[in-house]
Motif scaffolding. Structure first.
Motif, PDB file in Angstrom:
ATOM      1  N   TRP A 157       0.924  -1.318  -0.082  1.00 12.47           N
ATOM      2  CA  TRP A 157      -0.053  -0.126   0.077  1.00 12.47           C
ATOM      3  C   TRP A 157       0.896   1.118  -0.101  1.00 12.47           C
ATOM      4  O   TRP A 157       0.354   2.033  -0.707  1.00 12.47           O
ATOM      5  N   TRP A 158       1.832   1.137   0.688  1.00 10.18           N
ATOM      6  CA  TRP A 158       2.989   2.343   0.559  1.00 10.18           C
ATOM      7  C   TRP A 158       3.488   2.520  -0.775  1.00 10.18           C
ATOM      8  O   TRP A 158       3.565   3.708  -1.215  1.00 10.18           O
ATOM      9  N   GLU A 159       3.824   1.613  -1.566  1.00  6.22           N
ATOM     10  CA  GLU A 159       4.158   1.768  -2.967  1.00  6.22           C
ATOM     11  C   GLU A 159       3.063   2.311  -3.768  1.00  6.22           C
ATOM     12  O   GLU A 159       3.202   3.181  -4.712  1.00  6.22           O
ATOM     13  N   LYS A 160       1.861   1.818  -3.494  1.00  9.82           N
ATOM     14  CA  LYS A 160       0.645   2.294  -4.362  1.00  9.82           C
ATOM     15  C   LYS A 160       0.284   3.827  -3.896  1.00  9.82           C
ATOM     16  O   LYS A 160      -0.050   4.390  -4.838  1.00  9.82           O
ATOM     17  N   ALA A 161       0.713   4.193  -2.969  1.00 10.76           N
ATOM     18  CA  ALA A 161       0.353   5.718  -2.646  1.00 10.76           C
ATOM     19  C   ALA A 161       1.354   6.694  -3.551  1.00 10.76           C
ATOM     20  O   ALA A 161       1.092   7.776  -3.473  1.00 10.76           O
ATOM     21  N   TYR A 162       2.160   6.084  -4.283  1.00  5.29           N
ATOM     22  CA  TYR A 162       2.992   6.856  -5.228  1.00  5.29           C
ATOM     23  C   TYR A 162       3.989   7.889  -4.854  1.00  5.29           C
ATOM     24  O   TYR A 162       5.080   7.634  -4.906  1.00  5.29           O
ATOM     25  N   LEU A 163       3.676   8.807  -4.191  1.00  4.04           N
ATOM     26  CA  LEU A 163       4.459   9.907  -3.742  1.00  4.04           C
ATOM     27  C   LEU A 163       5.632   9.388  -2.794  1.00  4.04           C
ATOM     28  O   LEU A 163       6.576   9.872  -3.213  1.00  4.04           O
ATOM     29  N   PRO A 164       5.424   8.417  -1.716  1.00  4.25           N
ATOM     30  CA  PRO A 164       6.718   8.286  -1.129  1.00  4.25           C
ATOM     31  C   PRO A 164       7.604   7.514  -2.026  1.00  4.25           C
ATOM     32  O   PRO A 164       9.034   7.852  -1.515  1.00  4.25           O
ATOM     33  N   GLU A 165       7.218   7.065  -2.879  1.00  4.30           N
ATOM     34  CA  GLU A 165       8.286   6.258  -3.832  1.00  4.30           C
ATOM     35  C   GLU A 165       8.632   7.146  -4.657  1.00  4.30           C
ATOM     36  O   GLU A 165      10.231   7.053  -4.896  1.00  4.30           O
TER      37      GLU A 165
END
Ligand code: SF4
Ligand code: SF4
Length: 218
Positions: free
Chosen positions: A35-43
């Motif tokens: 879910w962290w990767e799917k949030a886009y901005l953190p990546e």
């Protein structure tokens, strides 16, 4: 007054609209995203942090007199540490007499995805073993993508690619055509990987007749 009788014709049925559910293609090596990767901005921020870290590390090395990552200032500088399988400048192989091994079959020009090989051929009836040969063989390096398909397609091992890159620097794209003379640099006597095969021993007439009979019986 009598009303005309209408023929019993049923109206055509409305077309059946089927909704096909789009099935997303699944690749065999598709990663599963958190879910962290799917949030886009953190990546995105993580990528920027990695790039900035490498930049600062290299800058720190150079400032303190150590050797950081090297940028090659081409064309003033040229690298010499190409990978062994690097596809660089094309070369045309030669027969021991110096003539091109190419038989002008046009396979390389046909398979070339960029359509950058031009071959003009000549016919020599005095050379029955190689009646067709190129008199002009040129590659337009302004459009070549160095895919190596021409090398793969050649049935005669007549075209290869060196590790080293060609000198591509020019202010005029017409200077980026590599000519046959520039490519005919492979010396079969010095190539340990592919020494030229020894000349076949001439057969006696009786041997060649026997071979002809054997091959006609198969
Ligand atoms: S390397 Fe690829 S693009 Fe270049 S001449 Fe060969 S086939 Fe064409
Ligand atoms: S280099 Fe090879 S493929 Fe191309 S024309 Fe010559 S023999 Fe044919």
């Amino acid at each position: 007054m009598t009303t005309p009788i209408k023929p019993d014709v049923k109206p055509p049925a409305p077309p059946v609209v089927r909704t096909v559910k789009y099935a997303r293609k699944q690749y065999w090596n598709e990663p599963t995203m958190t879910w962290w990767e799917k949030a886009y901005l953190p990546e995105v921020l993580r990528g920027l942090a990695i790039t900035t870290g490498i930049f600062l590390r290299n800058m720190g090395k150079w400032i303190t007199g150590r050797r950081g990552a090297v940028t090659t200032y081409y064309p003033e500088e040229k690298r010499a540490d190409f990978a062994p399988a690097n596809r660089g400048k094309h070369i045309l192989t030669q027969r021991p007499d110096g003539s091109p091994q190419c038989i002008a079959c046009n396979m390389c020009a046909t398979v070339c995805p960029a359509k950058v090989i031009e071959i003009e051929s000549a016919f020599d009836i005095n050379d029955p073993a190689h009646p067709k040969s190129p008199i002009r063989f040129e590659i337009d390096y302004s459009r070549c993508v160095f895919c190596g398909l021409c090398v793969e397609a050649c049935p005669e091992d007549a075209i290869r690619m060196e590790q080293d890159i060609p000198n591509l620097v020019s202010g005029d794209r017409y200077n980026m055509w590599l000519t046959m003379d520039e490519m005919l640099t492979w010396n079969p006597k010095q190539d340990v990987l592919k020494p030229y095969p020894p000349k076949p021993v001439a057969l006696k007439v009786s041997d060649s007749i026997m071979r002809g009979r054997e091959s006609s019986t198969h």
